[in-house]
Design an enzyme around this catalytic site. Structure first.
Site, PDB file in Angstrom:
ATOM      1  N   ASP A 238       0.787  -1.309   0.019  1.00 41.50           N
ATOM      2  CA  ASP A 238       0.152   0.087  -0.060  1.00 41.50           C
ATOM      3  C   ASP A 238       0.829   1.240  -0.059  1.00 41.50           C
ATOM      4  O   ASP A 238       0.577   2.068  -0.815  1.00 41.50           O
ATOM      5  CB  ASP A 238      -1.006   0.023   1.391  1.00 41.50           C
ATOM      6  N   HIS A 261      -3.101   4.800   4.380  1.00 43.34           N
ATOM      7  CA  HIS A 261      -3.202   5.623   3.691  1.00 43.34           C
ATOM      8  C   HIS A 261      -3.039   7.399   3.842  1.00 43.34           C
ATOM      9  O   HIS A 261      -2.452   7.953   3.251  1.00 43.34           O
ATOM     10  CB  HIS A 261      -4.423   5.524   2.644  1.00 43.34           C
TER      11      HIS A 261
HETATM   12 ZN   LIG Z   1      -4.078  -2.363   0.075  1.00 47.46          ZN
END
Ligand SMILES: [Zn+2]
Length: 305
Positions: A238, A261
């Site tokens: 990610d 994130h």
């Molecule tokens: Zn992910």
């Protein structure tokens, strides 16, 4: 000196969006040098574009969503991680819906699709950002530290009070073969969260086909994990995808603890906030000195469609 790269030809994938549950078609296409990565919503009037850039991040809840005006594209991180791992600088990503398909919850389907058509070197040198100062961020129990280095390295760590997770860490180094291994790591979630999200109209496409699901003690997928540290590997995957939103290759050693994130996006903003933090290296002179015969060979290697 590394030349910029794009895909040799276009390649398509199809799957559901993890939140929308909608069947979506995605097409990865070659792009001209210095174009960067650009998403295109082909289902909307005049096919609006959204450049893959951290300043276009409009939400970091559950996934990274980019937006421009009222046009959005969600869950961009896994396809971006695949482009980062494959070393693609320029590509157009056409999507006929509001969300990138989740595929199997990892980046492997995107990565394999890119490798199936191959890569083409372009006629421009790849610029990069060399970090010059230490940049730190702390948000409650989460933190990020970026330090100067000669290539991109990400050391991720997670800590979950769960018998199947616990403390895990993973160190990614750009240019090493571990990248392919990283691509296999699937997203994960806890059943009670998924039930709650489904009630809110989210995670509509989530299933054991595209995520690792955990209850209070165990992994529920009958096939189990792909590797014991699949959780932290997915977190690093990610981060790779979200850091691709810098819009330029980054040379830095980045340590991330319990990151997500939001922290990835804030770290990029923190780096770019102060021009003293970094230097953009763009060896244009060297690119112009590539012998014309090499230019011709490279030019014949790719076609922009
Ligand atoms: Zn992910």
């Amino acid at each position: 000196m590394i030349l910029q790269r794009t895909l040799k030809s276009e390649v398509s994938l199809e799957g559901v969006g993890i939140h929308s549950g909608r069947l979506t078609h995605l097409k990865l296409k070659p792009a001209l040098p210095n174009r960067g990565i650009v998403f295109v919503r082909t289902d909307l009037d005049r096919s609006p574009e959204i450049p893959a850039h951290y300043a276009n991040v409009v939400s970091t809840q559950l996934a990274t969503t980019l937006g421009r005006g009222n046009v959005k594209i969600g869950t961009v991180e896994h396809v971006l991680a695949a482009l980062q791992c494959a070393g693609v600088d320029n590509a157009i990503i056409e999507v006929n819906g509001p969300e990138v398909p989740v595929m199997d919850g990892s980046s492997a389907p995107f990565f394999n699709a890119i490798l199936s058509v191959g890569l083409a070197s372009q006629l421009q040198v790849r610029p990069y950002l060399a970090l010059r100062k230490k940049v730190e961020l702390k948000l409650a129990e989460k933190w990020a530290v970026a330090e100067p280095a000669s290539r991109l390295e990400i050391r991720g760590s997670i800590e979950w009070d769960h018998p199947s997770i616990g403390y895990q860490e993973y160190h990614y180094r750009e240019g090493s073969s571990i990248c392919e291994d990283l691509m296999q790591a699937r997203t994960f979630g806890f059943v009670w969260e998924v039930e709650h999200l489904k009630k809110m109209g989210l995670a509509r496409g989530a299933s054991l086909e595209n995520a690792v699901a955990l209850d209070h003690a165990l992994v529920l997928n009958p096939e189990g994990l792909r590797c014991p540290d699949e959780f932290v590997k997915h977190k690093v995957l990610d981060a790779l995808g979200d850091l691709k939103l810098a819009g330029i290759s980054i040379q830095a050693y980045i340590r991330l603890h319990r990151a997500g994130h939001d922290l990835h996006n804030q770290l990029l903003k923190e780096i770019f906030k102060d021009p003293d933090n970094y230097e953009i290296i763009n060896n244009v002179e060297e690119s112009e000195s590539i012998p014309s015969r090499v230019h011709a060979v490279l030019a014949s290697e790719y076609a922009v469609g």
